[in-house]
Write a protein that holds these residues in place. Structure first.
Motif, PDB file in Angstrom:
ATOM      1  N   ALA A 110       0.861  -1.189   0.000  1.00  0.00           N
ATOM      2  CA  ALA A 110       0.000   0.000   0.000  1.00  0.00           C
ATOM      3  C   ALA A 110       0.889   1.229   0.000  1.00  0.00           C
ATOM      4  O   ALA A 110       1.603   1.489   0.962  1.00  0.00           O
ATOM      5  N   GLY A 111       0.896   2.000  -1.066  1.00  0.00           N
ATOM      6  CA  GLY A 111       1.729   3.196  -1.153  1.00  0.00           C
ATOM      7  C   GLY A 111       3.174   2.849  -1.481  1.00  0.00           C
ATOM      8  O   GLY A 111       3.488   1.761  -1.945  1.00  0.00           O
ATOM      9  N   SER A 112       4.065   3.770  -1.201  1.00  0.00           N
ATOM     10  CA  SER A 112       5.484   3.625  -1.557  1.00  0.00           C
ATOM     11  C   SER A 112       6.273   3.031  -0.405  1.00  0.00           C
ATOM     12  O   SER A 112       5.973   3.274   0.764  1.00  0.00           O
ATOM     13  N   ASP A 113       7.282   2.252  -0.748  1.00  0.00           N
ATOM     14  CA  ASP A 113       8.192   1.722   0.260  1.00  0.00           C
ATOM     15  C   ASP A 113       9.215   2.770   0.714  1.00  0.00           C
ATOM     16  O   ASP A 113       9.984   2.523   1.635  1.00  0.00           O
ATOM     17  N   VAL A 114       9.279   3.922   0.039  1.00  0.00           N
ATOM     18  CA  VAL A 114      10.158   5.007   0.457  1.00  0.00           C
ATOM     19  C   VAL A 114       9.392   5.890   1.430  1.00  0.00           C
ATOM     20  O   VAL A 114       8.402   6.530   1.068  1.00  0.00           O
ATOM     21  N   THR A 115       9.835   5.936   2.683  1.00  0.00           N
ATOM     22  CA  THR A 115       9.061   6.631   3.718  1.00  0.00           C
ATOM     23  C   THR A 115       9.123   8.142   3.582  1.00  0.00           C
ATOM     24  O   THR A 115       8.182   8.850   3.912  1.00  0.00           O
ATOM     25  N   GLY A 116      10.258   8.639   3.098  1.00  0.00           N
ATOM     26  CA  GLY A 116      10.417  10.091   3.037  1.00  0.00           C
ATOM     27  C   GLY A 116      10.899  10.676   4.343  1.00  0.00           C
ATOM     28  O   GLY A 116      11.449  11.760   4.392  1.00  0.00           O
ATOM     29  N   LYS A 117      10.682   9.954   5.445  1.00  0.00           N
ATOM     30  CA  LYS A 117      11.143  10.409   6.755  1.00  0.00           C
ATOM     31  C   LYS A 117      11.697   9.222   7.522  1.00  0.00           C
ATOM     32  O   LYS A 117      11.127   8.138   7.514  1.00  0.00           O
ATOM     33  N   PHE A 118      12.836   9.454   8.151  1.00  0.00           N
ATOM     34  CA  PHE A 118      13.393   8.429   9.010  1.00  0.00           C
ATOM     35  C   PHE A 118      14.186   9.118  10.107  1.00  0.00           C
ATOM     36  O   PHE A 118      15.074   9.921   9.832  1.00  0.00           O
TER      37      PHE A 118
END
Length: 624
Positions: free
Chosen positions: A29-37
């Protein structure tokens, strides 16, 4: 039929076996790239914050802040830069390893470090303007780097609860310019400042010109700095020798045209203002700082062989002293190339010192200076001036260092037979042919502006390779029977005639080592330049108003050379070299008077016979 069976069997083998139903956690569901970590950083001894600090006009500036763990009541060191604040910090567990080496003494002593991208560069919002002028005729907006520094300091002191509400600013080169801009109207929390090799006046003697002669390697900087918010483009050189590359192109303007510089607003402004007109005068910070002096204790620091910003720190300090504001301003000149104060300082080219002069100065002078004003710690009072004596390999302090026009000088005269001495000779003259097609190199070719090692040390390069050229006049004293100590700014005072209508003059003051030098054999016979500069002759009557030479008519060209604190030792000689080019670092003078040297045509470049009159011609040395 058989082929269909084979394909069907293959597909069955390739298909995954379904042994259980699909559950919700299996569904993408959605992208595996979180954008925040947010990394937990176990064992780190500091907290790193990256914040966008709002300015008064709503623009936000990217700021990286390093705060020691369990910090309480610590001062802040702030550096503002166009060179990527994020690149100043590595992801390492210990704060002293994470920040660049120049911050190490501060980190060890307990400081909060803040590094900020200036407006329009890297992570900051807004529009970038090269060394954005102060608000006024050249900047009709309501912000500049003075207000941006004020707003930043205000935010830092109000939002970092671990701070004691005091801030010191530091930075070299462009970053030193940013410190100087902050001093024009400083925030009350700014308690100490150190502009290191600050870019103060780009026309008179810092990055862009020296007395009207254009520094052609500036073009690389213009392209890299103004073609992107981050790292910009590079000049796609066809060859590996900048001497030949610039010579083949012709004028600096022709070189810029080849590589598309008309697309760069900053280059177009520079090229339209070859003389010292209002465009340059209104952003000369030495004059502005003297007109708006601050009460912030300040060290004006630069290298004695600073190959980029030789002019700014000393002239700003002199302007403040001249206007009666010397009490809280101190001058430091070390044995360094540009920004070497932030690197190791054990050597400079072939010259070797007694230890790391940079680290020692940071530990023993710079840190105590900030501690005195940001931590209320006792520290020895700073002298008015500290200058390194390279010949003696030691620091020397001065309670009263003179401004240039008030120093006592002794003329060191050019004499017949290419001699040099303090006694005035009868009249006479020497001549050479200056050929723009064969300019004198500032470094032995091939010249590569990207060669950092040669670039940083070119001011201490042995001058023997050019001393034998027929277009370089060489005068020297007899072997010195006593030491000659020089403290201050020499002046070249040259009387010349030319068969052309324009001319450049390069004057070098050189320490000639004995033929045999047991202390360091490789320096035997070395011709070490101690002070040198170039002057575009068309500005001899005024920097804003160029004038042609009248062929065959004597003209006086008098200009200041870089400041010295130096001992010419017994057994050495003093040498003066005179020439008319220093290429390709400085653009060639066509030797034909044209409205704008940037756009001189190939037909304008002509040979000229330059005649130097000895008798009146001299270098005015502040001998002690």
């Amino acid at each position: 039929m058989r082929r269909s069976v084979v394909l069907a069997f293959t597909a069955i083998l390739a298909a995954p076996a379904i042994s259980a139903p699909v559950t919700p956690d299996m569904v993408q569901a959605g992208s595996d790239v979180t954008g925040k970590f947010v990394a937990p950083h176990p064992g780190y001894d500091y907290e790193k914050r990256v914040v966008m600090i709002p300015m008064r006009d709503g623009v936000k500036l990217n700021t990286v802040i390093l705060i020691p763990k369990n910090a309480k009541g610590l001062p802040i060191i702030l550096e503002r830069t166009p060179y990527n604040a994020g690149g100043f910090v590595d992801d390492k567990p210990h704060m002293r390893d994470a920040a660049r080496g120049a911050f190490r003494e501060f980190i060890d002593d307990g400081y909060i470090i803040a590094i900020q991208d200036i407006r329009g560069k890297h992570g900051s919002n807004g529009a970038y303007v090269m060394t954005r002028p102060p608000m006024g005729p050249l900047n009709p907006s309501k912000t500049d780097d003075t207000t941006d520094a004020w707003d930043t300091i205000d935010w830092l002191t109000k939002n970092i609860k671990q701070s004691n509400g005091r801030v010191g600013m530091i930075g070299s080169s462009y970053d030193g310019w940013a410190v100087t801009m902050a001093l024009l109207a400083p925030h009350p929390a700014l308690k100490a400042a150190v502009p290191e090799s600050p870019m103060i006046d780009g026309w008179m003697g810092d990055d862009w010109f020296h007395y009207g002669a254009f520094r052609q390697n500036s073009l690389d900087y213009y392209l890299g700095q103004t073609t992107a918010r981050g790292r910009g483009e590079s000049i796609p050189r066809e060859g590996s020798d900048d001497y030949l590359g610039y010579l083949d192109a012709g004028s600096a303007g022709a070189y810029a045209e080849i590589y598309g510089f008309k697309q760069l607003p900053w280059w177009n402004r520079v090229a339209a203002h070859p003389a010292y007109d209002a465009f340059w005068q209104l952003q000369a910070l030495d004059k502005l700082v003297a007109a708006h002096p601050s009460n912030v204790p300040t060290i004006w620091l630069q290298g004695l062989w600073d190959q980029e910003d030789m002019y700014g720190a000393i002239t700003t300090w002199e302007a403040l002293k001249r206007s009666g504001h010397g009490a809280n301003n101190h001058l430091v000149m070390g044995p360094w190339y540009h920004s070497q104060i932030n690197r190791t300082g054990e050597t400079l080219g072939p010259l070797k010192w007694n230890g790391d002069t940079s680290a020692d100065f940071r530990k023993n002078v710079l840190l105590p200076f900030f501690n005195a004003h940001l931590k209320d710690r006792a520290a020895p009072p700073l002298p008015e001036a500290m200058l390194f004596n390279a010949a003696e390999k030691r620091w020397e302090t001065f309670a009263d260092w003179p401004v240039a026009e008030k120093q006592a000088v002794r003329p060191l005269y050019l004499k017949p037979g290419f001699a040099l001495g303090f006694d005035k000779p009868a009249g006479g003259e020497d001549s050479y042919v200056s050929d723009p097609a064969k300019p004198v190199p500032f470094l032995t070719p091939p010249v590569d502006f990207d060669n950092h090692a040669r670039w940083t040390t070119w001011l201490v390069e042995d001058q023997r390779p050019v001393a034998t050229r027929p277009d370089v006049l060489v005068y020297q004293t007899p072997v010195l029977s006593d030491d000659v100590k020089v403290e201050g700014a020499p002046f070249a005072d040259i009387f010349l005639k030319t068969t052309g209508t324009d001319a450049d003059v390069v004057v070098k003051v050189i320490d000639v080592y004995p033929p045999s030098y047991a202390e360091q054999p490789e320096l035997g016979g070395y011709q070490l330049p101690v002070s040198q500069d170039i002057f575009r002759g068309r500005y001899r009557g005024g920097f804003a108003h160029p004038q042609a030479f009248k062929p065959g008519e004597t003209a006086e060209i008098k200009f200041r050379l870089p400041t010295m604190n130096y001992t010419f030792k017994r057994g050495h000689r003093i040498m003066v070299q005179i020439q008319s080019s220093l290429f390709p670092l400085y653009d060639r003078n066509p030797q034909t008077f044209v409205p704008n040297v940037f756009f001189a045509k190939p037909s304008d470049f002509k040979k000229a016979t330059i005649t130097i009159e000895y008798g009146p011609s001299a270098v005015l040395l502040p001998v002690k």
